[in-house]
Write a protein that holds these residues in place. Structure first.
Motif, mmCIF file in Angstrom:
data_model
loop_
_atom_site.group_PDB
_atom_site.id
_atom_site.type_symbol
_atom_site.label_atom_id
_atom_site.label_comp_id
_atom_site.label_asym_id
_atom_site.label_seq_id
_atom_site.Cartn_x
_atom_site.Cartn_y
_atom_site.Cartn_z
ATOM 1 N N ILE A 156 0.797 -1.239 0.000
ATOM 2 C CA ILE A 156 0.000 0.000 0.000
ATOM 3 C C ILE A 156 0.827 1.285 0.000
ATOM 4 O O ILE A 156 0.259 2.359 0.024
ATOM 5 C CB ILE A 156 -1.012 -0.001 1.169
ATOM 6 C CG1 ILE A 156 -0.305 0.005 2.533
ATOM 7 C CG2 ILE A 156 -1.971 -1.182 1.053
ATOM 8 C CD1 ILE A 156 -1.291 0.074 3.710
ATOM 9 N N ASP A 157 2.153 1.191 -0.040
ATOM 10 C CA ASP A 157 2.960 2.410 -0.112
ATOM 11 C C ASP A 157 3.600 2.470 -1.505
ATOM 12 O O ASP A 157 4.396 1.596 -1.876
ATOM 13 C CB ASP A 157 4.048 2.372 0.985
ATOM 14 C CG ASP A 157 4.919 3.616 0.998
ATOM 15 O OD1 ASP A 157 4.945 4.366 -0.020
ATOM 16 O OD2 ASP A 157 5.608 3.838 2.011
ATOM 17 N N ALA A 158 3.257 3.500 -2.264
ATOM 18 C CA ALA A 158 3.743 3.604 -3.649
ATOM 19 C C ALA A 158 5.273 3.606 -3.706
ATOM 20 O O ALA A 158 5.859 3.145 -4.686
ATOM 21 C CB ALA A 158 3.193 4.878 -4.293
ATOM 22 N N CYS A 239 14.432 3.212 8.681
ATOM 23 C CA CYS A 239 12.978 3.010 8.634
ATOM 24 C C CYS A 239 12.263 4.211 8.012
ATOM 25 O O CYS A 239 12.800 5.311 7.969
ATOM 26 C CB CYS A 239 12.406 2.867 10.043
ATOM 27 S SG CYS A 239 13.263 1.750 11.129
ATOM 28 N N GLN A 240 10.999 3.960 7.640
ATOM 29 C CA GLN A 240 9.985 4.963 7.278
ATOM 30 C C GLN A 240 10.245 5.632 5.928
ATOM 31 O O GLN A 240 11.305 5.498 5.344
ATOM 32 C CB GLN A 240 9.876 6.056 8.368
ATOM 33 C CG GLN A 240 9.606 5.540 9.766
ATOM 34 C CD GLN A 240 8.178 5.078 10.029
ATOM 35 O OE1 GLN A 240 7.938 4.335 10.952
ATOM 36 N NE2 GLN A 240 7.239 5.482 9.209
ATOM 37 N N SER A 241 9.228 6.363 5.491
ATOM 38 C CA SER A 241 9.296 7.191 4.275
ATOM 39 C C SER A 241 9.819 6.419 3.072
ATOM 40 O O SER A 241 10.852 6.760 2.502
ATOM 41 C CB SER A 241 10.171 8.428 4.517
ATOM 42 O OG SER A 241 9.796 9.078 5.700
ATOM 43 N N GLY A 242 9.128 5.372 2.696
ATOM 44 C CA GLY A 242 9.548 4.578 1.548
ATOM 45 C C GLY A 242 10.364 3.360 1.948
ATOM 46 O O GLY A 242 10.717 2.529 1.113
ATOM 47 N N PRO A 244 10.479 0.259 5.237
ATOM 48 C CA PRO A 244 9.511 -0.281 6.198
ATOM 49 C C PRO A 244 9.369 0.645 7.415
ATOM 50 O O PRO A 244 10.342 1.240 7.875
ATOM 51 C CB PRO A 244 10.127 -1.628 6.588
ATOM 52 C CG PRO A 244 10.960 -2.015 5.402
ATOM 53 C CD PRO A 244 11.507 -0.732 4.860
ATOM 54 N N ALA A 245 8.129 0.778 7.888
ATOM 55 C CA ALA A 245 7.873 1.554 9.108
ATOM 56 C C ALA A 245 8.537 0.852 10.296
ATOM 57 O O ALA A 245 8.826 -0.345 10.238
ATOM 58 C CB ALA A 245 6.376 1.672 9.331
ATOM 59 N N LEU A 246 8.751 1.592 11.359
ATOM 60 C CA LEU A 246 9.394 1.003 12.540
ATOM 61 C C LEU A 246 8.709 -0.300 12.953
ATOM 62 O O LEU A 246 9.371 -1.307 13.208
ATOM 63 C CB LEU A 246 9.361 2.001 13.712
ATOM 64 C CG LEU A 246 9.952 1.439 15.003
ATOM 65 C CD1 LEU A 246 11.469 1.328 14.923
ATOM 66 C CD2 LEU A 246 9.545 2.274 16.206
HETATM 67 P P1 13P Z 1 5.734 6.931 6.633
HETATM 68 O O1 13P Z 1 5.237 8.142 7.376
HETATM 69 O O2 13P Z 1 7.128 6.574 6.954
HETATM 70 O O3 13P Z 1 5.447 6.964 5.161
HETATM 71 O O4 13P Z 1 4.983 5.632 7.169
HETATM 72 C C1 13P Z 1 3.750 5.550 7.652
HETATM 73 C C2 13P Z 1 3.733 4.938 9.009
HETATM 74 O O5 13P Z 1 4.413 5.365 9.920
HETATM 75 C C3 13P Z 1 2.826 3.793 9.125
HETATM 76 O O6 13P Z 1 3.038 2.965 10.213
#
Ligand code: 13P
Ligand code: 13P
Ligand code: MG
Ligand code: MG
Ligand code: MG
Ligand code: MG
Ligand code: MG
Length: 372
Positions: A156-158, A239-242, A244-246
């Motif tokens: 679900i994350d482009a 982690c995060q922003s493209g 895997p999230a934490l």
């Molecule tokens: P980003 O904010 O890193 O894109 O991830 C979303 C998030 O924290 C979902 O658990």
């Protein structure tokens, strides 16, 4: 660019192989603080898992930098001296060489280093393990970066949809290969499912072209040619922003998967995710422990750590680990608790083969399969 380096070694255990002595921890932290004052490092934190001391450092010298590696080597010599003075077990255990020359390659300490341009917010997790081998990261890395049942972002994350590239080392033949996932998932699993030999070394985002992971892949026994303790690997995951999230990075550890290690480095046992306070393998020198130290890196500073497995939502896997441990332990010296002969870290087999050579006789003919 900033480099995050974790350099680790077992320089003596308190008691047996269960912990690092507090005096060694404070000497290491003092040395790190001095190195920050001297501007060798941007920041530095001493941490431990079991009997392994990790130096978690940020700096601007890149990976394999002589000044950073030689600093770490000196810290390990210093903590070895403390271990000797206190009569701790296996003082200097992982220091396999007498003299430092250039970098730590082949000298015993393990290291994972990752160089990157700091993002506006840079969450990272430093994983430290004790009583296991570098391949122990294969299963959780697969889940984090390739399994949509673990990592929702893959679906679900482009920025994650295109997948990740995995760099895999063959530790026996000293070769490496890149697998393009998800396209080559099945090919990759054939190799990384054999973690004593094939080890994921790094992972890169195909969309961001950013390296997300670095693991320590040194195999002590392959360096020393004999058993000198288990590798007790470390790993960095951004982690995060493209990426895997934490929570996606931690989720694989909610399953008590088994890895080689534990007693005498020669048994399969389940991985137990624990808080720093509980990172002291004692029962049958196990079960292998993993701690997760979370940091926000900001202007090169290590904001943290947060002790991420100090969380009741991991209580259930800890209970599962104890059950798996009870079950495996009852096998005693039988596989699959004991490692297969070729993976045993030390063995009486060579000596037994010699001593019993004369006593082996041919099987009765009736028991031998007929030639075809
Ligand atoms: P980003 O904010 O890193 O894109 O991830 C979303 C998030 O924290 C979902 O658990
Ligand atoms: P370490 O590698 O943690 O020192 O473990 C050695 C061992 O053999 C434990 O039983
Ligand atoms: Mg030890
Ligand atoms: Mg250890
Ligand atoms: Mg070890
Ligand atoms: Mg949020
Ligand atoms: Mg967010």
């Amino acid at each position: 660019m900033v480099t995050l380096s974790i350099i680790k070694a077992d320089t003596g255990g308190f008691v047996g192989h269960s912990a690092v002595h507090p005096d060694m921890m404070s000497a290491a932290q003092d040395a790190l603080s001095t190195a920050v004052g001297d501007r060798l490092l941007l920041d530095g934190k001493a941490a431990s898992c079991g009997d392994d001391l990790s130096l978690i450092m940020t700096h601007e010298h890149g990976a394999d930098a002589e000044e950073v590696h030689s600093f770490a080597w000196d810290v390990f010599l210093q903590t070895t001296e403390i271990a000797k003075r206190l009569g701790l077990y296996g003082a200097g255990q992982d220091l396999l060489s007498d003299a430092f020359s250039g970098n730590l390659r082949g000298m015993g300490p393990g290291y994972a280093e990752l160089e990157f341009t700091e993002r506006p917010s840079e969450p990272v997790v430093c994983f430290l393990a004790d009583k296991t081998e570098p391949g122990a990261w294969n299963l959780p890395l697969y889940k984090m970066f390739a399994d949509p049942f673990n990592t929702a972002g893959l679906v679900i994350d482009a920025k994650m949809h295109a997948g990740f590239q995995f760099e895999v080392y063959d530790l026996y033949e000293e070769k490496r290969i890149w697998f393009d996932c998800p396209r080559e998932l099945y090919e990759m699993l054939m190799f990384i499912g054999a973690p004593a030999r094939y080890v994921i070394h790094s992972v890169e985002s195909k969309t961001l072209h950013e390296q997300a992971v670095a693991t320590s892949t040194q195999r002590l026994s392959l360096i020393a040619g004999k058993y000198v303790g288990k590798d007790d690997p470390v790993m960095i995951v951004r982690c995060q922003s493209g990426l895997p999230a934490l929570g996606e990075v931690l989720e694989p550890f909610a399953f008590a998967y088994t890895a080689g290690g534990c007693m005498r480095g020669s048994h399969h046992a389940p991985m137990m995710p624990v808080s720093v306070a509980d990172a002291h393998p004692a029962r049958f020198d196990g079960p292998p422990r993993v701690v997760a130290l979370g940091f926000q890196i900001h202007e090169g500073k290590l904001i943290g750590p947060r002790d991420l497995f100090d969380d009741p939502s991991f209580d259930r896997v800890r209970a599962q680990t104890n059950e798996v441990m009870d079950y495996l332990r009852r096998h005693g010296p039988f596989e699959p608790h004991r490692l297969p002969l070729e993976d045993l870290e030390y063995t009486t087999m060579a000596e037994l083969e010699k001593r019993l050579a004369e006593r082996w006789q041919a099987m009765p003919e009736a028991a031998v399969p007929a030639p075809r």
